[in-house]
Structure formats: structure tokens, C-alpha cells
Design an enzyme around this catalytic site. Structure first.
Site, PDB file in Angstrom:
ATOM      1  CB  SER A  69      -0.916  -0.009   1.231  1.00 29.15           C
ATOM      2  OG  SER A  69      -1.824   1.070   1.191  1.00 29.15           O
ATOM      3  CG  ASP A  70       3.007   4.820  -1.611  1.00 29.28           C
ATOM      4  OD1 ASP A  70       3.942   4.678  -0.799  1.00 29.28           O
ATOM      5  OD2 ASP A  70       2.813   5.863  -2.247  1.00 29.28           O
TER       6      ASP A  70
END
Length: 193
Positions: A69-70
Site C-alpha cells: 500500500s502507498d
């Protein structure tokens, strides 16, 4: 649960969010260069980095599903990062006063065995109240949000800065869209309930 679950993140916030699902998981550091490419759109950046983080985590395990995730925050078409100090936090919140910030969160699942990757980007919009300089300074001094994109902690006193929130899942704002994650996990054969 048939496959081990791995979170490719060192973020304590993402770890706390994933713990809400009450599934066993391990964590690893994805060690990915997070530099944006020239003219890369925020949505493309977070999607690319989520996939890279999941892929980097997948190299450290022989089986399982890796979550990458970012997230980036965007105001007036410009990515804003973590302020790192009081002065920058005050400046960011002053720019946000009466405005809307869009957070784009990239989410990727990488199946270690098959190499299959599913990924998506989820937006979340924060509409700020008109804030006085006194209120901004007071907030920054109380919460010290120096390592939070946008200079606020929505899970704390930051809620007082907002006029309204707009999005599918409030967890997205903290860094991991759990509703979408549950859907992706389901497609991988991992049931939360």
C-alpha cells in the site's frame, strides 16, 4: 485461512488497521524507492508503489499473499508530503484552510505462488474548515503531526479541522482501505469472517 498473509509495510498505522480484521499476518519491510517518476500522476504513483511494495515483500517468502500500500495527499494538483517540522506543518494546514485535499491510496495484493497481482487506487477527500492561524498553531502544538501527510491525525484531534469527509472507507485516510482489501482478499480465497 489457507494462505499466509503478509503486510509489506513498516507503518504502525497500517499494522493497526490490518489488526482490525483479526487475521494472523506477518510484516516485512518492502525497501522500495518511493521517488515519483517525471510527470507521474498521483494515482499512477501510488498504484505503482503499492505493486512494487507487494512484489518486494513477495521475494522474501515462499508462500502467501502480500499486501502492498502507498498513499499521497494532493492539494491544488500538487502532492504534499509529511511536514517533518512545526513550520512546514503550519504552512500545510494554512494552505488547506477552506480547501479540499484528496488522498490517493494504492492497494496491491501479490500471490507469492502464482505471481498474480490485483491492484487498485482508492480516493478519499478531506474538506477543511476555514482555520485561523491561532487554531492551526494550537493544533500543531498539541498533536505534532510532523510525520503525517497533510499535517494532521484524523484519528485524533485532527477531526476538529474538517468540515466533512468524503469517501468509501475512513480507514483509507489512515493508509489502508479495509473495505476494498476485504474484497481483494475474498478474491484470493481469504475470508475475513
Amino acid at each position: 485461512m489457507s494462505k499466509p498473509l503478509i503486510l509489506a509495510s513498516t507503518s504502525p498505522f497500517r499494522k493497526q488497521l490490518l489488526e482490525k480484521l483479526n487475521l494472523p499476518f506477518s510484516c516485512c519491510s518492502p525497501e522500495v524507492d518511493e521517488t515519483a517518476l517525471e510527470n507521474e500522476l498521483p494515482q499512477d504513483l501510488v498504484l505503482r508503489l503499492a505493486k512494487l511494495k507487494a512484489a518486494a515483500g513477495a521475494t522474501k517468502f515462499t508462500e502467501g499473499v502480500v499486501i502492498g500500500s502507498d498513499q499521497v495527499a494532493v492539494i491544488n494538483n500538487k502532492i504534499i508530503g509529511k511536514p517533518l517540522n512545526r513550520e512546514t506543518a503550519i504552512e500545510q494546514l494554512s494552505q488547506s484552510s477552506g480547501q479540499s485535499i484528496t488522498f490517493y491510496t494504492g492497494l496491491a495484493l501479490h500471490d507469492v505462488d502464482s505471481g498474480q497481482v490485483e491492484a487498485m487506487v482508492e480516493p478519499f477527500i478531506v474538506h477543511f474548515r476555514v482555520l485561523s492561524q491561532r487554531a492551526i498553531s494550537r493544533y500543531v502544538d498539541i498533536e505534532q503531526p510532523f510525520y503525517c501527510a497533510g499535517s494532521f491525525k484524523c484519528e485524533g484531534l485532527g477531526i476538529a479541522l474538517f468540515e466533512r469527509l468524503e469517501g468509501k472507507d475512513p480507514n483509507t485516510l489512515i493508509g489502508l482501505p479495509l473495505i476494498s482489501l476485504i474484497d481483494l482478499l475474498h478474491r484470493q480465497g481469504i475470508e475475513v469472517l
